[in-house]
Design an enzyme around this catalytic site. Sequence first.
Site, short mmCIF file in Angstrom:
data_model
loop_
_atom_site.label_atom_id
_atom_site.label_comp_id
_atom_site.label_asym_id
_atom_site.label_seq_id
_atom_site.Cartn_x
_atom_site.Cartn_y
_atom_site.Cartn_z
N ARG A 1 44.99 28.72 51.73
CA ARG A 1 43.74 29.13 51.40
C ARG A 1 43.28 30.46 52.34
O ARG A 1 42.82 31.27 51.83
CB ARG A 1 42.46 28.19 51.03
CG ARG A 1 41.13 28.93 50.64
CD ARG A 1 40.15 27.80 50.24
NE ARG A 1 40.40 26.57 50.87
CZ ARG A 1 39.87 26.27 51.92
NH1 ARG A 1 38.99 27.16 52.81
NH2 ARG A 1 39.94 24.78 52.33
N TYR B 1 31.74 44.90 32.95
CA TYR B 1 32.70 44.17 32.25
C TYR B 1 31.81 42.81 31.82
O TYR B 1 30.89 42.61 32.83
CB TYR B 1 33.73 43.87 33.28
CG TYR B 1 34.58 42.85 32.48
CD1 TYR B 1 35.47 42.65 31.84
CD2 TYR B 1 34.66 41.31 33.35
CE1 TYR B 1 36.17 41.58 31.14
CE2 TYR B 1 35.22 40.29 32.80
CZ TYR B 1 36.15 40.38 31.88
OH TYR B 1 36.95 39.36 31.38
N ASP C 1 34.40 48.97 40.76
CA ASP C 1 35.49 48.16 40.11
C ASP C 1 36.57 49.19 39.34
O ASP C 1 36.04 50.03 38.61
CB ASP C 1 34.94 47.15 38.88
CG ASP C 1 35.96 46.69 38.10
OD1 ASP C 1 37.02 46.87 37.88
OD2 ASP C 1 35.67 45.37 37.33
N LYS D 1 45.11 43.19 34.86
CA LYS D 1 45.28 44.36 33.95
C LYS D 1 46.42 44.99 34.28
O LYS D 1 47.40 44.73 34.59
CB LYS D 1 44.02 45.31 33.89
CG LYS D 1 42.65 43.98 33.68
CD LYS D 1 42.60 43.57 32.46
CE LYS D 1 41.62 42.27 32.23
NZ LYS D 1 40.30 42.72 32.72
C1 LIG Z 1 39.08 41.99 33.39
C2 LIG Z 1 38.20 42.68 33.88
C3 LIG Z 1 37.48 41.88 34.94
C4 LIG Z 1 37.72 40.16 35.04
O1 LIG Z 1 39.10 40.05 35.66
P1 LIG Z 1 39.56 38.68 35.40
O2 LIG Z 1 40.96 38.98 36.11
O3 LIG Z 1 39.78 38.42 33.98
O4 LIG Z 1 38.77 37.60 36.10
C5 LIG Z 1 36.51 42.45 35.66
N1 LIG Z 1 36.26 43.74 35.77
C6 LIG Z 1 36.98 44.57 34.43
C7 LIG Z 1 36.86 46.06 34.73
C8 LIG Z 1 37.99 44.13 33.86
O5 LIG Z 1 38.45 44.55 32.77
#
Ligand SMILES: *Cc1c(COP(=O)(O)O)cnc(C)c1O
Length: 428
Positions: A94, A147, A219, A244
């Site tokens: 961890r 999101y 983000d 993604k």
């Molecule tokens: C998918 C997504 C998240 C969350 O990510 P996870 O890997 O599913 O926890 C956060 N911000 C954006 C812009 C996303 O597209």
Amino acid sequence: MAKAIGDTAGPGEDRPWSNSLGRGRVPGPRLPQQRVFDDVVGPSTQSVHSGTYIDPVTGAVGTPIFTSSTFEFNEHTYGAFDQGHIRDVPIYGRYGSPNQWVVQEKVAALENAESAVVFASGMAAITTTLLALTNRGGHIVTSRDVYGGSYNLLREDMYQLGRDVTFADATSMDAIVAAVRPQTQVLFFETLTNPLLKALPLAELGEYAERNHLLLVVDNTFLTPYCLRPLELGAHVVIHSATKYLGGHSDVTAGLAVGSRKYMDRLWKQMLKFGGSIDAFPCFLLERGLKTLALRMRAHVANADALAAFLAGHPKVRTVHHPSLPDYGYPAIREICRDGFGGMVSFEVAGGDEAALKLLERLTIPQVATSLGGVESLVSLPFNTSHSFLTEAQRRDIGIEPGLVRLSAGVEDTADLIADIDQALNGI
Ligand SMILES: *Cc1c(COP(=O)(O)O)cnc(C)c1O
């Protein structure tokens, strides 16, 4: 040729920074066996090489998978405990592992940052970051367009945790400034919003955050460092859902926070407590995916640009939302993006949600699924997925008109995608 930088001391050698007061700002963590390139090389070279662990025993050119959850103590471990830099030595899964560090180094290099922390999901990165950078009585300014998972966290949990949250229009500097209070600690926004791809006034926001001593957390999932590097415009922490584009193959769930060593050390300490750490195998998949980030992004960008132009000229399409189009509402993003705007396109088909459902039925190449950023094109409708909890009137209020389709352009042949979408549109 890139110059290797950073901690190159081998086992038993002196780490000169370990006695220095500035050691908390030393980039990393990384192992001496990892490849490190500074920012003189391009994004493809960084994608392929940065961070890779070259095994000194076998000379393997790819990083081995270190599944061990604990690491033998040696004098470095004891030295690290003694001197308080335990983030820099392998101790326990961890706390950090070679496969985590490889991914962190690669993404830090791509974002031109000192350090990164990899997490078990994008949401683990977001919760850990927002809670590490605020405290009880603090205030966060964000937007309703973030999101869904982030929105729910901000709306449902932050107040319970003693943080106040104000939701402002992320595209308006005036609205953001009006939402700031003396207690504001963090501004949290996305570089491009879902599903309408509205852009943040990032350059102005970065300057504003600096002047007002606010932390700007961005983000950057939709754009990736291939298209935009927010840290260079004043962001303090960049977040990714690596599920993604960074992973890129729809086969791994992971997240990252990226920034200076100072902030990453803070987030890392929070991560130790919240426990959103990630195992070696998903790190391996993520590293493998990241090697082709630049290559894939070039294809995503080319397909999204071509599809946006094609859709904009199609008689069955009412509106297309994409930063490459002349009528796009937030053109300042074009001046700060390095190369394209990622692979997302959204558009409204004539005939509303019923017509949009027919379109999805007729498509043969894009798959109907949520998520984005994989090599395969994915398509979904906000009305029956991400925004199904709203009424039609509420959706219209935030710009989601009936018939809106969200498309994540994959890396298939452009002509095939256009032909498939054309036949599907003509059949509705
Ligand atoms: C998918 C997504 C998240 C969350 O990510 P996870 O890997 O599913 O926890 C956060 N911000 C954006 C812009 C996303 O597209």
